[in-house]
Scaffold this active site. Structure first.
Site, PDB file in Angstrom:
ATOM      1  N   HIS A 115       0.818  -1.224   0.000  1.00  7.67           N
ATOM      2  CA  HIS A 115       0.000   0.000   0.000  1.00  7.67           C
ATOM      3  C   HIS A 115       0.851   1.274   0.000  1.00  7.67           C
ATOM      4  CE1 HIS A 115       0.410  -0.152   4.524  1.00  7.67           C
ATOM      5  NE2 HIS A 115       0.441   1.148   4.354  1.00  7.67           N
ATOM      6  N   ASP A 145       0.093  -7.518   1.308  1.00  7.85           N
ATOM      7  CA  ASP A 145       0.579  -6.153   1.540  1.00  7.85           C
ATOM      8  C   ASP A 145       2.107  -6.107   1.579  1.00  7.85           C
ATOM      9  OD1 ASP A 145       0.273  -3.434   1.808  1.00  7.85           O
ATOM     10  OD2 ASP A 145       0.083  -3.469   3.989  1.00  7.85           O
ATOM     11  N   GLY A 214       3.241   6.367   8.082  1.00  3.99           N
ATOM     12  CA  GLY A 214       4.625   6.611   7.680  1.00  3.99           C
ATOM     13  C   GLY A 214       5.557   5.515   8.153  1.00  3.99           C
ATOM     14  N   ASN A 215       5.150   4.788   9.220  1.00  3.59           N
ATOM     15  CA  ASN A 215       5.911   3.628   9.684  1.00  3.59           C
ATOM     16  C   ASN A 215       5.704   2.417   8.784  1.00  3.59           C
ATOM     17  OD1 ASN A 215       5.768   4.724  12.948  1.00  3.59           O
ATOM     18  ND2 ASN A 215       7.596   3.644  12.238  1.00  3.59           N
ATOM     19  N   SER A 216       4.646   2.450   7.983  1.00  7.76           N
ATOM     20  CA  SER A 216       4.310   1.299   7.139  1.00  7.76           C
ATOM     21  C   SER A 216       5.498   0.869   6.293  1.00  7.76           C
ATOM     22  CB  SER A 216       3.141   1.637   6.217  1.00  7.76           C
ATOM     23  OG  SER A 216       1.964   1.787   6.949  1.00  7.76           O
ATOM     24  N   GLY A 272     -11.604 -23.688  -4.011  1.00  5.42           N
ATOM     25  CA  GLY A 272     -12.980 -23.325  -4.358  1.00  5.42           C
ATOM     26  C   GLY A 272     -14.020 -23.654  -3.317  1.00  5.42           C
ATOM     27  N   VAL A 273     -13.726 -23.309  -2.049  1.00  3.63           N
ATOM     28  CA  VAL A 273     -14.733 -23.496  -0.999  1.00  3.63           C
ATOM     29  C   VAL A 273     -14.945 -22.185  -0.264  1.00  3.63           C
ATOM     30  CG1 VAL A 273     -14.311 -25.955  -0.622  1.00  3.63           C
ATOM     31  CG2 VAL A 273     -12.970 -24.273   0.655  1.00  3.63           C
ATOM     32  N   ILE A 275     -15.732 -20.924   3.479  1.00  7.11           N
ATOM     33  CA  ILE A 275     -15.608 -21.525   4.805  1.00  7.11           C
ATOM     34  C   ILE A 275     -16.014 -20.555   5.890  1.00  7.11           C
ATOM     35  CG2 ILE A 275     -13.794 -23.126   4.100  1.00  7.11           C
ATOM     36  CD1 ILE A 275     -11.769 -21.185   5.361  1.00  7.11           C
TER      37      ILE A 275
END
Length: 476
Positions: A115, A145, A214-216, A272-273, A275
């Site tokens: 991001h 991410d 900003g820490n991301s 393809g389930v 849950i």
């Protein structure tokens, strides 16, 4: 004040705690060596986007047409701006955001959050010694991410990668990054929890390390100077730090990074389930001794699970021999499996275990974000924008209803803010609001008008062949 005084005075006039101040002080960690060791490997990441400015020639032409059509006279002789040399509007670079990252290798590979660089036209990496480099985005994976960028440099100080399995709750950890653009900021705290279920593919590390915008993308570091996570999210009602932060485990991030560096994208498996968690009531009803596994709510027609014989109502207990303690374990294990692999699946069905074999398929990759261009006027729709919920809706056409085999529902044209946080996205079809079915935007708005705005809004929506519930919680 009296309370503080009472805590410092014991029965004999002196607190026992005051008798050992030096021992208590020696027990506190010293992070100075860690900062000197890891600090040179942490970078600031600044992103820019190009914004197109209107061309004077275009504006003149529009004004000429306006005066001709509405006044029947030419446009008055107003001084005009000189045209640009090549006759084209020149894009202007504007700051977009600031994040953090850390050096993976001496030849310039840098890891950060997806991001941080999403939608950027230009990425600038600044090293602690103030050198700046334009970076190339190697790849970004929105589902985890994680992103990797490359700068043209050599001899860079790379971080050491730690072993997340050795990380313990209560252990001291350190973060270095650029909160609010303040470069080389150091904060510390402890690991509050592990295996937090805040995403489909990531068992997050929870800490109380002060993390802010900003820490991301910055590193989470253990007391051995090793990176054990990427600071990625915070829990906040104010937009700032409130004592709970989340980091992507570095082992998960490195798996993604290796694929990004090899091919620029991440390949994941799928069966393809749909849950859900196995609650105590479900476990008791099914005859399981304790709540465990993943309850299959729906099976996609023609999917690997369908071909393997998995049925709605099965409880998946093991995948490839690994236990499924919680429902969130299954997508992580399946996602980490190479497409085409034949995997064993243990399901609990009607009081007994059943062994099945599934051939894992490939999960559809994320579509690349389209570059932003000049805004174009949209054609009017039979729809509405519900700002409080972050929803843009439109009525289904007769053709869409026929194709989807639905009698009612409204289409989600865009989902942001509260709706996006609830999991809604473009293309979903909302079938029910609260306990009321809706067949048009007008009916949706009528139900919403009677709804208590202070309470979450329950919706039943369909995505593809699967129907599921979501709670839209408007921001307070």
């Amino acid at each position: 004040m009296l309370a503080a005084l009472a805590l410092s005075v014991g029965p004999l006039g002196v607190s026992p705690a005051l008798a050992q101040p030096a021992a208590a002080a020696r027990a506190l960690p010293d992070f100075t060596d860690l900062v000197e060791q890891v600090g040179p490997s942490v970078v600031n990441i600044r992103t820019l986007e190009k914004v197109r400015t209107p061309d004077p020639g275009e504006a003149d032409a529009e004004m000429q047409e306006f005066f001709r059509r509405f006044f029947g006279v030419p446009m008055p002789n107003i001084p005009r701006q000189a045209p640009r040399p090549n006759g084209r509007p020149q894009p202007e670079e504007q700051p977009r955001g600031v994040g953090s990252g850390f050096i993976l290798s001496a030849d310039g590979y840098v890891m950060t959050n997806a991001h941080v660089v999403d939608g950027a036209d230009e990425v600038v990496v600044t090293l602690p010694d103030k050198r700046e480099f334009k970076a190339r985005i190697v790849g970004a994976d929105k589902r985890s991410d994680v992103a990797v960028v490359k700068i043209e440099a050599s001899g860079l100080p790379a971080v050491k990668i730690g072993d997340v399995s050795r990380l313990k709750v209560g252990e001291w950890v350190l973060a270095i990054g650029s909160p609010f653009g303040l470069e080389n900021t150091v904060t510390a705290g402890i690991v509050s929890a592990k295996q937090r279920d805040t995403g489909d593919y990531l068992p997050f590390i929870q800490t109380d390390v002060a993390i802010n915008p900003g820490n991301s993308g910055g590193p989470l570091i253990n007391m051995r100077g090793e990176v054990v996570g990427i600071n990625s999210q915070i829990y906040s009602r104010s937009g700032g730090f409130m004592g709970i932060s989340f980091a992507i485990p570095i082992d998960e991030a490195m798996r993604v990074s290796d694929q990004l560096r090899a091919s620029g994208h991440v390949t994941r498996g799928r069966i393809g389930v749909q849950i859900d968690q196995v609650s105590k009531d479900v476990a008791e009803a099914a005859g399981l001794p304790k709540p465990q596994g993943a309850l299959v709510r729906a099976v996609e027609a023609g999917s690997p699970a369908d071909k393997a014989g998995i049925e709605a109502g099965d409880i998946i207990l093991r995948f490839d021999g690994r236990a499924i303690d919680r429902a969130s374990d299954l997508p992580r294990l399946v996602g980490a499996t190479r497409p085409g692999t034949r995997s064993s699946v243990t399901v609990f069905r009607r009081g007994a275990n059943k062994e099945l074999t599934v051939v894992v398929a490939e999960l559809e990759p994320d579509k690349p974000a389209a570059k932003k261009g000049p805004a174009k006027p949209e054609k009017p729709k039979s729809g509405a924008v519900l700002q409080g919920l972050g929803l843009s809706l439109s009525d289904l056409t007769d053709a869409q209803r026929k194709e989807l085999k639905l009698k009612g529902g409204v289409r989600v044209d865009a989902a942001t803010d509260a709706a996006a946080r609830a999991g809604l996205r473009e293309g979903d079809v909302i079938l029910q609001v609260g306990n009321t079915e809706v067949a048009s935007v007008a009916e949706f708005e009528a139900v919403l008008a009677k709804h208590d705005k202070s309470k979450p809004l329950s919706v039943l929506f369909r995505r593809g062949e699967w129907a599921q519930y979501a709670l839209i919680r408007p921001a307070r």
